[in-house]
Design a protein around this motif. Sequence first.
Motif, PDB file in Angstrom:
ATOM      1  N   ALA A 283       0.687  -1.331  -0.012  1.00 49.55           N
ATOM      2  CA  ALA A 283       0.142  -0.069   0.059  1.00 49.55           C
ATOM      3  C   ALA A 283       0.947   1.178   0.010  1.00 49.55           C
ATOM      4  O   ALA A 283       0.367   2.254  -0.782  1.00 49.55           O
ATOM      5  CB  ALA A 283      -0.954  -0.025   1.437  1.00 49.55           C
ATOM      6  N   ALA A 284       1.916   1.372   0.703  1.00 47.79           N
ATOM      7  CA  ALA A 284       2.979   2.336   0.965  1.00 47.79           C
ATOM      8  C   ALA A 284       3.469   2.744  -0.406  1.00 47.79           C
ATOM      9  O   ALA A 284       3.624   3.691  -0.865  1.00 47.79           O
ATOM     10  CB  ALA A 284       4.046   1.998   1.923  1.00 47.79           C
ATOM     11  N   PHE A 285       3.963   1.634  -1.266  1.00 55.25           N
ATOM     12  CA  PHE A 285       4.438   1.695  -2.686  1.00 55.25           C
ATOM     13  C   PHE A 285       3.634   2.281  -3.621  1.00 55.25           C
ATOM     14  O   PHE A 285       3.709   3.020  -4.491  1.00 55.25           O
ATOM     15  CB  PHE A 285       5.152   0.390  -2.815  1.00 55.25           C
ATOM     16  N   GLY A 286       2.201   1.833  -3.439  1.00 56.61           N
ATOM     17  CA  GLY A 286       1.015   2.492  -4.191  1.00 56.61           C
ATOM     18  C   GLY A 286       0.990   3.720  -4.112  1.00 56.61           C
ATOM     19  O   GLY A 286       0.695   4.357  -5.152  1.00 56.61           O
ATOM     20  N   VAL A 287       0.976   4.165  -3.066  1.00 59.36           N
ATOM     21  CA  VAL A 287       0.588   5.737  -2.717  1.00 59.36           C
ATOM     22  C   VAL A 287       1.887   6.408  -3.137  1.00 59.36           C
ATOM     23  O   VAL A 287       1.869   7.560  -3.850  1.00 59.36           O
ATOM     24  CB  VAL A 287       0.322   6.085  -1.206  1.00 59.36           C
ATOM     25  N   THR A 288       3.218   5.756  -2.939  1.00 61.96           N
ATOM     26  CA  THR A 288       4.246   6.644  -3.545  1.00 61.96           C
ATOM     27  C   THR A 288       4.361   6.714  -4.974  1.00 61.96           C
ATOM     28  O   THR A 288       4.564   7.617  -5.566  1.00 61.96           O
ATOM     29  CB  THR A 288       5.770   5.906  -3.285  1.00 61.96           C
ATOM     30  N   LEU A 289       3.775   5.486  -5.731  1.00 64.64           N
ATOM     31  CA  LEU A 289       3.707   5.796  -7.291  1.00 64.64           C
ATOM     32  C   LEU A 289       2.756   6.779  -7.787  1.00 64.64           C
ATOM     33  O   LEU A 289       3.097   7.290  -8.681  1.00 64.64           O
ATOM     34  CB  LEU A 289       3.242   4.252  -7.612  1.00 64.64           C
ATOM     35  N   GLN A 290       1.621   6.839  -6.920  1.00 66.80           N
ATOM     36  CA  GLN A 290       0.716   7.924  -7.066  1.00 66.80           C
ATOM     37  C   GLN A 290       1.259   9.409  -7.159  1.00 66.80           C
ATOM     38  O   GLN A 290       1.039  10.096  -8.099  1.00 66.80           O
ATOM     39  CB  GLN A 290      -0.506   7.864  -6.353  1.00 66.80           C
TER      40      GLN A 290
END
Length: 482
Positions: A283-290
């Motif tokens: 989830a943290a990586f997904g937000v970072t990609l956003q």
Amino acid sequence: MATAAPRGRDLTVGPIGPTLLTFALPTLASNILQSLNGSINAIWVGRLLGESALAATSNANNIMFLMFAAVFGFGMAATILVGQSFGRRDIDGARRAFGSAVGLVLGASIVVGGAGWIFAREILAALATPGDAMALALVYLRIIFLALPTSMLIVLMTMGLRGTGDAMTPLFVTVFAAVLDVGLNPLLILGFGPIPAMGIAGSATASLIANLVACAALIGYVYARDLPIRLRGAELSYVFPSRALIWAIVGKGVPIGAQMIVIAVAGLTMFGLVNREGVDTSAAFGVTLQLWAYVQMPAMAIGAAVSAMAAQNIGAGKWDRVERITGSGILFNTIITGAMVAALIIFDRPVMALFLGGDSAALPIARHIQLIATWGFILFGMTMVFFGVVRANGAVLGPLAILFIAMFPLRLGFAVVMRPLLGVDALWWSFPVGSISTVALAGLFYRYGPWRKARLTVPMAHETDAHAHIAVEPGGSLKPAG
């Protein structure tokens, strides 16, 4: 034949820095609007129809990304040909290049759109689309496939216009299409007055209508203003390209599109490595990609502006200006992208809390990721400048090879090899490792590579492949191994 240039912007004269900046900013605004359009539509679908519908649109959009990767390559190839022709005042050559790209891509998109409609269920099944999202994804994807030809045509027309130095018309059409799409989404999803509630089909239909109306408006505007890419009379035959022009566009377009595919595959591979670390890390990586999607936008916009300016100046034979364009591009990227990176570092917690909530266990992980890796986008922007310039003279194999080497044996190799030593941080440090490798190789290719020796002109309709002046990178170009 060479003629006097009609309406368009001559990028071969005037101050380089201000011209580059005023050309890049509308492109940056267009990119931001397109991303916001997608984000707002996702909010409509998620809030009005639920998580299954949102998952359905995500699966369908992943498929469409591959379609646009291909048209981006052909569109960029046409932009290079249009820009160089425009720079040498060969307006007929610019129109032949653009017409050939339209005929090639529009014909292919009609075939792909029809096949996609027929085989949509099998495509979704191959992607392991979750069962509860399958029916919704099928409806959504089939309508999106219907919109494919007009979507591709809009992309080609806006890229062609940028090749002639016009960055404002693409911005206006992006604003128009985005406002129409966002406004129609809730009306068609929920229904309004005589409009029936269409559910997820309404979201896809909103995009279809927005594309049709925007495409028609753009075509009307191009002809009303007599813009350089318009085709009249005998020029309409340019949509049936000669074999030489097909090879020119395909030969350059396929490697450019392949660059996007290399990046996408590397990203999916990294996602697989991250997913093994647990849901909070994922989830943290997904937000970072956003957030990274927005951080990289200035680099993409400046790279596109540099490519258009360099193409015109190469066509005009003004190589001294090409060097200065490169330097200005690197300077502006460092300033603008650097400012965005600094802003994210300063305001990372409140921004990420919008996605995760202030008490989420993923929040400190996300902040840790961006502190390690986000600065690498400054180097990414420099790479986009180098790639934009060399592509402007038709060099596309070198950038493809550099990306392949930097993404796979270097970035992903570092992540795997260093995982036992650095732990999960090896994944995050692999991003700056990839950025450093890419900019170093790109800089070396720009300085010492054979890309300046290529000659890129639009072949005449009667020329055979043996006599057409199509740029081919010399044998010393970098090529991916294996």
